[in-house]
Write a protein that holds these residues in place. Structure first.
Motif, short mmCIF file in Angstrom:
data_model
loop_
_atom_site.label_atom_id
_atom_site.label_comp_id
_atom_site.label_asym_id
_atom_site.label_seq_id
_atom_site.Cartn_x
_atom_site.Cartn_y
_atom_site.Cartn_z
N ARG A 164 -9.87 -72.77 -41.34
CA ARG A 164 -9.83 -73.80 -40.30
C ARG A 164 -11.06 -74.69 -40.40
O ARG A 164 -10.96 -75.92 -40.30
CB ARG A 164 -9.77 -73.13 -38.91
CG ARG A 164 -9.49 -74.09 -37.79
CD ARG A 164 -9.43 -73.39 -36.45
NE ARG A 164 -10.76 -72.96 -36.03
CZ ARG A 164 -11.03 -72.33 -34.88
NH1 ARG A 164 -10.04 -72.04 -34.04
NH2 ARG A 164 -12.25 -71.97 -34.57
N ASN A 165 -12.22 -74.10 -40.62
CA ASN A 165 -13.45 -74.90 -40.77
C ASN A 165 -13.35 -75.84 -41.97
O ASN A 165 -13.69 -77.02 -41.87
CB ASN A 165 -14.65 -73.96 -40.95
CG ASN A 165 -15.42 -73.73 -39.65
OD1 ASN A 165 -15.16 -74.40 -38.65
ND2 ASN A 165 -16.35 -72.81 -39.67
N LEU A 166 -12.86 -75.33 -43.10
CA LEU A 166 -12.80 -76.17 -44.30
C LEU A 166 -11.77 -77.28 -44.12
O LEU A 166 -11.95 -78.40 -44.60
CB LEU A 166 -12.46 -75.31 -45.52
CG LEU A 166 -13.50 -74.22 -45.83
CD1 LEU A 166 -13.09 -73.43 -47.07
CD2 LEU A 166 -14.89 -74.82 -46.01
N LEU B 229 -10.49 -68.27 -40.09
CA LEU B 229 -11.38 -69.24 -39.42
C LEU B 229 -12.17 -70.05 -40.45
O LEU B 229 -12.48 -71.23 -40.21
CB LEU B 229 -12.31 -68.52 -38.45
CG LEU B 229 -11.61 -67.91 -37.23
CD1 LEU B 229 -12.61 -67.23 -36.30
CD2 LEU B 229 -10.84 -68.97 -36.45
N GLN B 230 -12.49 -69.45 -41.58
CA GLN B 230 -13.11 -70.21 -42.67
C GLN B 230 -12.15 -71.33 -43.12
O GLN B 230 -12.55 -72.48 -43.29
CB GLN B 230 -13.44 -69.27 -43.83
CG GLN B 230 -14.22 -69.91 -44.96
CD GLN B 230 -14.32 -69.00 -46.18
OE1 GLN B 230 -13.64 -67.98 -46.28
NE2 GLN B 230 -15.18 -69.39 -47.13
N LEU C 260 -9.49 -68.52 -51.22
CA LEU C 260 -10.56 -67.95 -50.40
C LEU C 260 -10.59 -66.43 -50.54
O LEU C 260 -11.65 -65.81 -50.42
CB LEU C 260 -10.38 -68.34 -48.92
CG LEU C 260 -10.52 -69.83 -48.60
CD1 LEU C 260 -10.36 -70.05 -47.09
CD2 LEU C 260 -11.87 -70.36 -49.06
N GLU D 94 -9.65 -62.29 -40.09
CA GLU D 94 -10.10 -63.30 -39.14
C GLU D 94 -11.13 -64.22 -39.79
O GLU D 94 -11.11 -65.43 -39.60
CB GLU D 94 -10.68 -62.62 -37.90
CG GLU D 94 -10.98 -63.62 -36.79
CD GLU D 94 -11.59 -62.97 -35.56
OE1 GLU D 94 -12.01 -61.80 -35.64
OE2 GLU D 94 -11.64 -63.65 -34.51
N MET D 95 -12.04 -63.61 -40.56
CA MET D 95 -13.07 -64.42 -41.24
C MET D 95 -12.40 -65.48 -42.12
O MET D 95 -12.75 -66.66 -42.06
CB MET D 95 -13.96 -63.50 -42.09
CG MET D 95 -15.06 -64.19 -42.83
SD MET D 95 -16.35 -64.86 -41.75
CE MET D 95 -17.26 -63.35 -41.33
N LEU D 96 -11.44 -65.08 -42.93
CA LEU D 96 -10.82 -66.03 -43.86
C LEU D 96 -10.00 -67.09 -43.11
O LEU D 96 -10.02 -68.26 -43.49
CB LEU D 96 -9.93 -65.29 -44.86
CG LEU D 96 -10.59 -65.04 -46.22
CD1 LEU D 96 -11.85 -64.19 -46.07
CD2 LEU D 96 -9.63 -64.38 -47.19
#
Lengths: 359, 359, 359
Positions: C315-317, C312-313, C153, C308-310
């Motif tokens: 976690r979403n994936l 949470l990304q 990522l 934080e973006m990565l």
């Protein structure tokens, strides 16, 4: 023909997702019924909710921002519409982008309400009526807790106020609660009511304060009532109050009583955690902000005492899933409420076609 | 005929569950051998222990309180007896309530001892004798650590004091420990003894302090001994001391030596965590509270140095469960102790009828 | 003939394991590509790395110390050699001790490089050349982040600088980035290059500072470039700079431009976490320590915004593993880089004999 995972909560129903004030300029990410949602204000401040998952690369949309009513992903600028369809993205044609799920959502009574299931079935008329909202004869304030326990444990807790005697001994508990039997009535799938009426007893500290703040004597005996109303999926409104003894109790004229409604919206986050929106609407001395704050602080303290109990109860039940719990008369309110919830879930699971459409 | 999960600890035996002072007016919740227990003082201050699980709705009894020797659940006021049977509950008949498990428990030597298995087999006479307790010639103090490691790693640690040289270099470590071979003896299933005797060596800082505090010269060579005694299930008593060189060593008259017992009770919490009760009983200068505190603080520091080592060792072993560890002569104490533990577990597992009765 | 678990990273390649300054007198324990390693300085300060697992009892060697170039276990004094073979242990013959894995490791350009796979295949000549190291015309500084996200990522993130517009709006973002298409070229398995050239635009705040610090006007339009170079396994070097407009852009003479290289070494810790070594090498005003610090602090802030973006990304994936992500033109750099990584992994998995030798 897939077998949906058995659920502990119905989905085609309204839950409180947030206090309206939590969703202002910034989007709010919150998991409801196991689904990660992002809440934001679209055109003209209208509330909107979609999955918290950018269809481009899976970034959380809740880290983005709102520009002119459009939710803009904070990673690459994708503009998301409130129907879950991509509106635009810098330098891209977005027509073929997959849609994400969008949710029926309403702002009412200072709360954001969400319908996690099939948005085609969502009907705003099904949101419960709250008579005290925007009514100058009433005052309201409350708060929000995140609790690591099955949301139904909180329903059990609230539909049986016997525990006040033990958990909240110094504020609202009193021995007479235990000594007075309660009665539970079920009104179809619409409501469960557990009530207790105590006659000619001393007022506990909270109600003494309430009497005083309304200009009533606090050193005489009172009639006290607790009427817990469960409505599905997980709302519990508790009418509580005291009247000077012998004035008619619950039916007494306003000049002889003080009363309020404990307002509880309980929203599953996951199978084992919940958002608990608590508050109190009162019909006495509504203009006195100091009383409002005193009550809010008192409720915060009282409900905090329940948190540890529920989280450790949850741990115990998870450790011993095979143990049968007792269902006593004092538990009837919770037991009957759970039966309604189970029927609603069973009804949803019996609709595989609709379920598939939702998924 | 069920297959019980293979256990890493025997259950029909006495473990130290708490320091007696930990259980006063409030109940104490503590997990022992994988079971959540609540310890409290019943009639006349007698120690009692039952499952930390209210039979009504699964609330933790340890959040309740003790009233006139009865454990009262903090949720709905259920009164629990020390036999696991409900005594009373406000407004309820309790005769049909299911019993919860109760535990054989004894208070002795300032500790609470619990027998997690079949309480019918519990025999207080099997609790080890501690000669130093309530003996004015001895002083004792100690502490408690929670460690995220298999309790047997601590037995390994204590039954091999070679590690003092490296982990505790500045206090009790010295090169001569490595250079002196140790000997391990096994006495059936009753005891494993690993001993090391060092002749005519300088005293390390801890023992210099001990000599001084006893009015003995600290700048002469000493004979030093370490005698580690394991008794099942997981107690390790280590006789340690120094005598002025040439006075008979371990057998020297009291006028020439200082000695003490390192007292270790190691109690499994789960398969991968433990309660470690450590302390020291000394026979020198017992009335000097400052020495007592100095030793306690020193032990606290020394044992803290072991914590991180054991927790990371546990992580390594969990990551590589298939790796065979070496069993050297210095490891014989731990290896032999583990063999006794394994036999005790195998004996218990061979008794399916009794096991079923316990479950 | 066993089936190795599918991996998300190649192993027979060089990764940055640490900044050289992190490994001084004390050993450093760090997990790389799922393996727990300990890095230390052996004879003459040469860097060495072995498994962080003492062959005696599984203690972490990283809690030990280094004595005369030998890694000494902090538990029982075992002396480990940099080839994974035990050199000595107090009172023991160590010839039969099992070896632990040792790693090919090199110190270069201020970093410690490790080859997690088969050390026989390790070739120091494969470590990338860094022209700016030890070159007085360049200055370098950087830092290290631990991020709970798949390392790929971060490659996606760095190979597409479109996100600067949104994530880093106040420092290096500007609308012209979105408006200028980027081009991605693949050079076999050696390199992926994504570049974007912007003509005659205002300089964003970071580059205004850079121009000023080099004595160039900061209030005139510039040509700006971003050239992202991925080389396997996971290094991304980004040439960035601005020249006064009309002076030749990227090809302009040094008197008209300022430029630097964003240096990114991305090392998998586990399948879902990484070590991210970031920094900047600049060719302007290299002697000014205040500028160095200002840039380092600015990069720290900028890259923190990505964390934080990565996470949470990620976690979403992980929550929606079945969802297909979009692969747009702006994603081509990451997509092509991942293809090279996948081929390298497939090549490794196709060599079962060698794999077995490594395991």
């Amino acid at each position: 023909m897939s077998t949906p995972k058995p659920s502990t909560f119905p989905r085609n129903t309204w839950y409180v997702a947030a206090k309206a004030a939590e969703v202002q300029d910034q989007p709010l990410g919150r998991q409801i019924c196991g689904e990660r949602m992002v809440f934001y204000r679209a055109q003209e401040g209208r509330i909107a909710a979609v999955e918290d998952f950018c269809p481009h690369r899976g970034a959380p949309l809740s880290l983005g921002r709102v520009c002119e009513g459009k939710l803009v992903c904070g990673y690459h600028g994708l503009e998301m519409g409130c129907d879950g369809k991509t509106i635009a993205m810098p330098g891209q044609r977005v027509r073929g982008f997959p849609a994400i799920k969008s949710y029926a959502v309403e702002e009412r009574y200072g709360f954001v309400w969400v319908w996690p299931g099939d948005r085609e079935q969502a009907d705003a008329a099904l949101i419960p009526q709250l008579q005290w909202h925007d009514n100058p004869e009433w005052a309201y304030d409350g708060g929000l807790f995140h609790i690591k326990a099955d949301y139904r444990l909180m329903i059990d807790n609230l539909m049986d106020l016997t525990h006040e005697t033990y958990v909240h001994a110094t504020s609202i508990g009193q021995a007479e609660i235990d000594e007075t039997p309660c009665k539970t009535e079920v009104h179809g799938e619409a409501e469960v009511v557990t009530s207790r009426f105590m006659q000619d007893i001393p007022a506990p500290p909270f109600w003494q304060m309430a009497l005083r703040s309304n200009g009533l004597a606090d050193d005489v005996n009172v009639d006290r009532w607790q009427i817990c109303r469960f409505t599905p999926p997980s709302h519990v409104m508790i009418e509580v109050g005291v009247a000077h003894a012998g004035q008619g109790g619950y039916e007494a004229a306003d000049a002889h009583k003080v009363y309020s409604v404990v307002v509880d919206f309980i929203t599953p986050e996951t199978d084992g955690s919940m958002w608990y929106f608590w508050g109190m609407a009162r019909k006495f001395n509504p203009g006195d902000a100091a009383v409002t704050e005193q009550i809010r602080a008192g409720q915060h303290k009282i409900f905090s005492e329940d948190l540890e109990m529920l989280e450790l109860q949850q741990r115990n039940l998870a450790d011993y899933p095979e143990r049968q719990l007792l269902k006593l008369n004092i538990d009837a309110g919770g037991v009957q409420s759970r039966k309604i919830i189970e029927r609603l879930i069973a009804d949803e699971q019996a609709m595989p076609v609709l379920q598939a459409a939702v998924a």
